[in-house]
Design a protein around this motif. Structure first.
Motif, mmCIF file in Angstrom:
data_model
loop_
_atom_site.group_PDB
_atom_site.id
_atom_site.type_symbol
_atom_site.label_atom_id
_atom_site.label_comp_id
_atom_site.label_asym_id
_atom_site.label_seq_id
_atom_site.Cartn_x
_atom_site.Cartn_y
_atom_site.Cartn_z
ATOM 1 N N CYS A 37 12.196 -12.363 41.321
ATOM 2 C CA CYS A 37 11.662 -13.556 40.656
ATOM 3 C C CYS A 37 10.152 -13.695 40.889
ATOM 4 C CB CYS A 37 12.386 -14.800 41.182
ATOM 5 S SG CYS A 37 11.756 -16.309 40.425
ATOM 6 N N CYS A 97 10.592 -21.805 37.188
ATOM 7 C CA CYS A 97 11.170 -20.686 36.439
ATOM 8 C C CYS A 97 10.283 -20.505 35.217
ATOM 9 C CB CYS A 97 12.603 -20.989 36.015
ATOM 10 S SG CYS A 97 13.324 -19.690 34.959
ATOM 11 N N CYS A 139 11.478 -15.310 32.711
ATOM 12 C CA CYS A 139 11.185 -13.867 32.603
ATOM 13 C C CYS A 139 12.452 -13.051 32.400
ATOM 14 C CB CYS A 139 10.448 -13.372 33.843
ATOM 15 S SG CYS A 139 11.496 -13.220 35.314
ATOM 16 N N CYS A 163 16.261 -12.192 36.714
ATOM 17 C CA CYS A 163 17.489 -12.471 37.480
ATOM 18 C C CYS A 163 18.725 -12.354 36.583
ATOM 19 C CB CYS A 163 17.414 -13.827 38.176
ATOM 20 S SG CYS A 163 17.307 -15.239 37.072
HETATM 21 S S1 SF4 Z 1 14.345 -16.116 34.831
HETATM 22 FE FE1 SF4 Z 1 15.085 -15.813 36.935
HETATM 23 S S2 SF4 Z 1 13.703 -14.318 37.827
HETATM 24 FE FE2 SF4 Z 1 12.673 -15.130 35.983
HETATM 25 S S3 SF4 Z 1 11.422 -16.865 36.696
HETATM 26 FE FE3 SF4 Z 1 13.397 -17.711 36.106
HETATM 27 S S4 SF4 Z 1 14.607 -17.743 37.996
HETATM 28 FE FE4 SF4 Z 1 12.885 -16.366 38.349
#
Ligand code: SF4
Ligand code: SF4
Length: 340
Positions: free
Chosen positions: A244, A313, A316, A319
């Motif tokens: 992350c 968040c 992206c 995760c």
């Molecule tokens: S999508 Fe997942 S990895 Fe990406 S910023 Fe959000 S929590 Fe973090």
């Protein structure tokens, strides 16, 4: 500064020039995956990727870093601070990752100013790269991020097919652009419209997630059974937090190999680990996966909003892609919205 244009075949020359004047950190392929690494020239820099496996966060908040050392045989017991980083340019950061650096600023450049972080941040010029395509897991739009905008970057480049549109956004960006002025020409005015078309697929194909109302729901969900249910399949591996770009929890570790010289390190930590926040004496305020899963999502979507006015968040999608049991934040957002 007016928008500039860079011919496609001049990109390598531009990166070569940047690498002559400062450390250049750019995306490369290593063992089949895209990662940001220091490079000596534009050779081997890859652009045909939707997102790197690991974010460029490591260049501001490394997984582990030495903070200082000491030597007890030195009568002064003086602490030796680590040398800072050289002046450097981060090339190719995607808009979501650039936004994540602005979020890290809220933590490390706020009430408590973190010198280790600020040294790296202040000495780095960021050239962001718009997204022409997205991965099946991307959803930056949910957080108001656009694949063709990069607040926080010093320069934003967009692939327009035969050329790059080069938008110089800050003074730092102007200084860098001036060192490459022989390679840049003035944009003929068509760049902005062409950019909109170029980034349209990344806007249209990403996951359609909205966070509207999620924070208000979470304000009343501390004891909700969803956390116990969702945590059942979590393996506590911590992958979600390490990939992350916004996760920033850390631990302080002292190391002394029974010599007079000792070191203090800062090491990234994960809220998904059983030892996370375990206090001296053994008390653990988050003793089971239920509390740890709750912490992860509450921190990103509720506590960070309360404290800093933004979510932790950026959509992206890392995760979503990397969790071995498909427990992801996009699912959680949708499930929270369904709670009556
Ligand atoms: S999508 Fe997942 S990895 Fe990406 S910023 Fe959000 S929590 Fe973090
Ligand atoms: S990646 Fe998935 S399984 Fe691993 S700690 Fe995160 S939520 Fe749990």
């Amino acid at each position: 500064m007016a928008n500039k244009s860079l011919k496609k075949d001049q990109l390598k020359n531009l990166l070569n020039k940047v690498a002559q004047n400062s450390q250049l950190i750019a995306p490369i392929q290593s063992d089949g995956i895209t990662l940001f690494r220091p490079v000596k020239s534009g050779e081997g820099v890859v652009l045909e990727y939707q997102n790197s496996v690991m974010p460029p966060k490591d260049y501001f908040f490394p997984m582990s870093e030495k903070m200082f050392s000491y030597d007890t045989s030195d009568p002064s017991w003086a602490i030796k601070l680590e040398e800072g980083v050289p002046s450097r340019v981060l090339f190719g950061a995607r808009p979501c990752d650039v936004k994540s650096i602005l979020l890290l600023d809220k933590v490390f450049d706020a009430e408590f100013r973190d010198d280790l972080y600020l040294d790296k941040r202040n000495k780095t010029t960021i050239i962001a790269l718009s997204c022409n395509e997205c991965r099946h897991t991307c959803f930056c739009g949910a957080f108001g991020i656009s694949p063709g905008e990069a607040e926080g970057a010093d320069i934003l480049m967009t692939d327009l097919g035969d050329r790059y549109l080069v938008e110089v956004l800050t003074e730092k960006g102007e200084k860098l652009a001036a060192t490459c002025s022989d390679l840049l020409t003035d944009d003929d005015g068509s760049g902005a419209g062409a950019k909109e078309k170029a980034v349209a697929p990344a806007k249209e194909k990403q996951l359609n997630i909205s966070i509207e109302g999620v924070k208000a729901k979470l304000d009343n969900m501390f004891d909700h059974p969803i956390w116990a249910t969702e945590s059942l399949r979590c393996m506590g591996c911590g992958t979600c937090t390490f990939v992350c770009p916004t996760c920033h929890c850390f631990d302080i570790v002292d190391f002394n190999n029974q010599s007079s010289v000792g070191y203090r390190y800062r090491c990234a930590d994960s809220c998904q680990f059983g030892n996370f926040t375990r206090a001296a004496g053994g008390h653990q305020p988050r003793p089971s996966k239920t509390e740890r899963i709750r912490q992860r999502f509450m921190h990103k979507l509720r506590y960070f909003v309360d404290r800093y006015g933004d979510t932790a968040c950026v959509g992206c999608g890392r995760c979503l892609e990397k969790c071995p049991v498909n427990l992801d934040i996009a699912q959680i957002i949708n499930k929270v919205k369904e709670v009556g």
